[in-house]
Write a protein that holds these residues in place. Structure first.
Motif, short mmCIF file in Angstrom:
data_model
loop_
_atom_site.label_atom_id
_atom_site.label_comp_id
_atom_site.label_asym_id
_atom_site.label_seq_id
_atom_site.Cartn_x
_atom_site.Cartn_y
_atom_site.Cartn_z
N UNK A 213 103.99 53.70 16.97
CA UNK A 213 103.42 52.44 17.63
C UNK A 213 101.90 52.10 17.27
N UNK A 214 101.32 53.19 16.78
CA UNK A 214 99.57 52.83 16.52
C UNK A 214 99.87 52.15 14.94
N UNK A 215 100.94 52.45 14.12
CA UNK A 215 100.91 52.22 12.90
C UNK A 215 102.14 50.85 12.79
N UNK A 216 102.46 50.31 13.86
CA UNK A 216 103.19 49.10 13.90
C UNK A 216 102.43 47.94 13.28
N UNK A 217 103.17 47.26 12.67
CA UNK A 217 102.83 46.08 12.09
C UNK A 217 101.57 45.03 12.90
N UNK A 218 102.19 44.73 13.96
CA UNK A 218 101.23 43.95 15.13
C UNK A 218 100.01 44.67 15.34
N UNK A 219 99.95 45.85 15.59
CA UNK A 219 98.73 46.26 16.06
C UNK A 219 97.90 46.43 15.06
N UNK A 220 98.47 46.74 13.79
CA UNK A 220 97.36 46.83 12.39
C UNK A 220 97.13 45.44 12.09
N UNK A 221 97.79 44.40 12.28
CA UNK A 221 97.36 42.99 11.94
C UNK A 221 96.11 42.58 12.85
N UNK A 222 96.18 43.04 14.33
CA UNK A 222 94.98 42.96 15.02
C UNK A 222 93.90 43.39 14.74
N UNK A 223 93.98 44.94 14.40
CA UNK A 223 92.94 45.55 13.72
C UNK A 223 92.22 44.90 12.42
N UNK A 224 93.15 44.53 11.64
CA UNK A 224 92.69 44.12 10.46
C UNK A 224 92.30 42.60 10.29
#
Length: 318
Positions: A213-224
């Protein structure tokens, strides 16, 4: 009989510097976290345990002199305790009076105490500033045994102790990745904790790996997302995870927002909606600077209240 001897030019060869039996000082990887100013303000304190000396206070000073191959100019050697617990309580009292404890140091001291006895006086918990609560005590004991990476984050202040305690409700394999993830989220402790709880609940409900979950593309895209400042990224991530955790509320909110748009409340008014719609209570901020403006605003609101769309909005209770 307890004796105290101040000795000069003391050789570190006579000290088991790595002993943690009576010394609870902790430095993170960056060298912070154990009050270095206090350490060099006092001579190191040693406890003579049978024939060997072990640190009570001032491990950094002892380590530095050992590395330089020089004797310590002055140390205080204490001996004569009849029970190990008495010696541990002495070391805790000394530290409390000469710099105090960090969160991690509290956990190490508590672990040492519990290795001797789990029947401690209230005064001991007061000295460590730890509530006598079984759940909280267990959190501190878990922190004492947590990986160094977790202790370092807590010691350096980038991870609040309460957030670490929430992490301990996850599988231990997820502690470090989840800690690294949450420390990148520019939110307060309360919302960080909520994110951890929500992610745990989503993983259990959907039978997914939390690390996935935390490595999902959407979450990482928000963080970056470099187009937003850190606080806005944090809020966007929080809303995204909240919507995942409460999909029915998310769907309801979309319907509610659509109907709210039909009402078309004047932009000069600030409408505060119920949080998660659990309590059906709205607040409205009405700006005005004169009696006439106040009366005009009331008339505008009265016309709004007579709209059928407003009546429909108020009947949309979740």
């Amino acid at each position: 009989m307890i004796t105290y001897n101040l000795q000069k030019n003391f050789s570190t060869d006579a000290v088991d510097i790595d002993s943690e039996d009576f010394c609870f000082e902790y430095s993170d990887a960056a060298g912070t976290g154990d009050g270095s100013e206090a350490i060099f303000s006092y001579p190191p304190i040693l406890y003579r345990n049978q024939k060997q000396c072990v640190p009570v206070r001032g491990k950094n000073s002892l380590t530095l002199h050992a590395q330089l191959g020089k004797p310590v100019p002055c140390v205080l050697v204490v001996e004569g305790f009849l029970a190990v617990l008495d010696a541990v309580l002495y070391s805790i009292g000394v530290k409390a009076q000469t710099g105090g404890f960090t969160v991690v140091e509290k956990s190490l001291a508590l672990k040492r105490l519990y290795s001797i006895s789990d029947e401690l006086e209230d005064s001991v918990y007061n000295l460590l500033d730890i509530p006598r609560n079984d759940r909280i005590i267990q959190h501190y004991l878990t922190l004492a045994d947590a990986p160094a990476a977790i202790k370092d984050m807590v010691s350096s202040g980038i991870l609040h102790e309460n957030t670490a305690f929430e992490l301990f409700n996850l599988e231990s394999a997820a502690w470090i990745p989840a800690a690294e993830f949450i420390t990148e989220v520019a939110l307060g402790t309360k919302k960080r904790n909520e994110i951890i709880v929500m992610l745990r609940d989503i993983a259990r409900r959907d039978q997914k790996e939390l690390l996935g979950l935390i490595g999902s593309g959407h979450m990482q895209a928000i963080l970056r997302d470099a187009g937003m400042d850190p606080s806005h990224r944090g809020e966007k991530l929080y809303r995204y995870i909240r919507n995942m955790r409460y999909p029915s509320i998310h769907a309801y909110r979309k319907r509610f927002d659509k109907k709210l748009g039909e009402v078309n409340i004047d932009r000069k008014f600030h409408l505060v909606l119920p949080e998660n719609f659990e309590k059906w209570e709205f607040r409205l901020v009405i700006p005005f600077s004169s009696l006439e403006e106040f009366q005009d605003n009331i008339e505008i609101l009265q016309r709004t209240g007579k709209q059928s769309s407003f009546s429909e909005l108020m009947n949309m209770r979740y």
